[in-house]
Design an enzyme around this catalytic site. Structure first.
Site, short mmCIF file in Angstrom:
data_model
loop_
_atom_site.label_atom_id
_atom_site.label_comp_id
_atom_site.label_asym_id
_atom_site.label_seq_id
_atom_site.Cartn_x
_atom_site.Cartn_y
_atom_site.Cartn_z
N GLY A 165 2.91 -1.02 4.47
CA GLY A 165 2.84 0.31 4.25
C GLY A 165 4.24 0.87 3.96
N GLY A 166 4.84 1.51 4.72
CA GLY A 166 6.08 2.27 4.92
C GLY A 166 7.05 1.17 4.07
N GLU B 46 -7.17 4.68 8.20
CA GLU B 46 -6.80 5.99 7.76
C GLU B 46 -8.20 6.73 7.00
OE1 GLU B 46 -2.16 5.34 7.28
OE2 GLU B 46 -3.29 5.51 5.64
N GLY C 106 2.20 2.66 11.11
CA GLY C 106 3.12 4.10 10.98
C GLY C 106 3.87 4.49 12.03
N GLU D 277 -5.20 -5.10 10.98
CA GLU D 277 -4.17 -4.02 11.06
C GLU D 277 -4.55 -3.31 12.35
OE1 GLU D 277 -2.38 -2.44 7.10
OE2 GLU D 277 -4.19 -1.54 7.54
N ASN E 168 0.87 -1.21 -0.07
CA ASN E 168 0.17 -0.05 -0.15
C ASN E 168 0.99 1.07 -0.03
OD1 ASN E 168 -2.02 1.90 0.47
ND2 ASN E 168 -2.44 1.57 2.67
N TRP E 169 1.02 1.67 -1.16
CA TRP E 169 1.74 2.79 -1.28
C TRP E 169 1.32 4.17 -0.76
CZ3 TRP E 169 3.82 1.91 -7.07
CH2 TRP E 169 4.74 0.83 -7.25
N LYS E 170 0.17 4.18 -0.37
CA LYS E 170 -0.51 5.40 0.19
C LYS E 170 -0.34 6.60 -0.59
CE LYS E 170 -0.26 3.37 4.82
NZ LYS E 170 -0.14 3.52 6.19
N HIS F 127 -9.78 0.95 5.33
CA HIS F 127 -8.30 1.08 6.02
C HIS F 127 -8.64 2.21 7.16
CE1 HIS F 127 -4.12 2.45 6.80
NE2 HIS F 127 -3.86 1.48 6.12
N SER G 255 3.51 -1.84 10.63
CA SER G 255 4.72 -1.66 10.80
C SER G 255 5.63 -3.11 10.56
CB SER G 255 5.10 -1.25 12.06
OG SER G 255 4.57 -0.04 12.45
#
Length: 258
Positions: A235-236, A98, A174, A168, A9-11, A96, A214
């Site tokens: 994610g990151g 977010e 994050g 999640e 997930n490149w957000k 998600h 994470s």
């Protein structure tokens, strides 16, 4: 046996040039593992068509980061399922944390999105997970039950063939914090039990449940080796080709032990 998945997930990151570079580096670095691991990229919407062309002819899948619960029309800023399909997507993320937090998405909205996506032929990554205070107050299972009840309202059993659940924990997204292997396994086992109770043991046995929060190269193998953890929503670390390919390798390594 459930095929493990690693989803990036490149957000809201990257540019067209860096997205291209990342897609190519992961594409070329993960080819030896695609027989045992299913890989999906979820780039920002402006880069979906670009990335689609770069992974054409490979086994890497493409997904949107969100989808509207409505059909095409006067919904400024939204992305219809038809549009995702048009640029090569087979997947979309829904629910998600977010989106739930920053856009006030309710379980009812998420349910509507799931129904629309499945109706049009998209596969869904359904995200669920508890906040820090809910974990501290031993409310994790109650929260998961509420989110699952809302998301699966009025869904036919056949619809679950198109759904992958991503657990999640919000407190680990994050933040650098990560659920322990035991915490992740317990939550995944609960989700599978919930599916079994409502849709049957066979459906639950086939359901893939990913962990997100994470996930990094140095903790992926332990998480992915858990019996009920069927992959990772990353994610990151998905923005670094070396790290992401290492996570794919960990998934390949753990699949041989399950």
């Amino acid at each position: 046996m459930r095929k493990l998945m690693v989803v990036g997930n490149w957000k809201m990151n990257l540019t067209s040039s860096t997205a291209s570079e990342l897609a190519v580096q992961i594409r070329d670095g993960s080819t030896t593992n695609t027989n045992t691991v299913e890989v999906v990229f979820c780039p920002p919407a402006p880069y979906l068509k670009l990335v689609s062309g770069l992974i054409e002819g490979t086994s890497i899948g493409l997904g949107g980061q969100d989808v509207s619960g409505k059909g095409p029309g006067a919904f400024t800023g939204e992305t219809a399922a038809e549009m995702l399909l048009d640029v090569g997507c087979k997947w979309t993320i829904i629910g998600h944390s977010e989106r739930r937090t920053y856009h006030n998405e309710t379980d009812s909205v998420i349910n509507q999105k799931i129904k629309r996506a499945i109706q049009l032929g998209l596969n869904v990554f359904l995200c669920v997970g508890e906040k820090k205070e809910e974990r501290q107050n031993n409310q994790t299972e109650a929260l998961l039950e509420m989110q699952l009840n809302g998301a699966f309202t009025d869904l036919e059993t056949s619809a679950l063939e198109r759904i992958v659940i991503a657990y999640e924990p919000v407190w680990a997204i994050g933040t650098g914090l990560v659920a322990t292997n035991e915490q992740a396994e317990a939550a995944h086992a609960y989700i599978r039990s919930w599916i079994s109770t409502r849709f049957g043991a066979s459906v639950a046995g086939d359901m893939r449940i990913l962990y997100g929060g994470s996930v990094k190269a140095d903790n992926a193998l332990g998480l992915l080796s858990q019996p009920n953890v069927d992959g990772a929503l990353v994610g990151g670390a998905s923005l670094d080709a070396k790290s992401f390919n290492s996570i794919i390798q960990s998934a390949a390594d753990s699949s041989s032990t399950k």
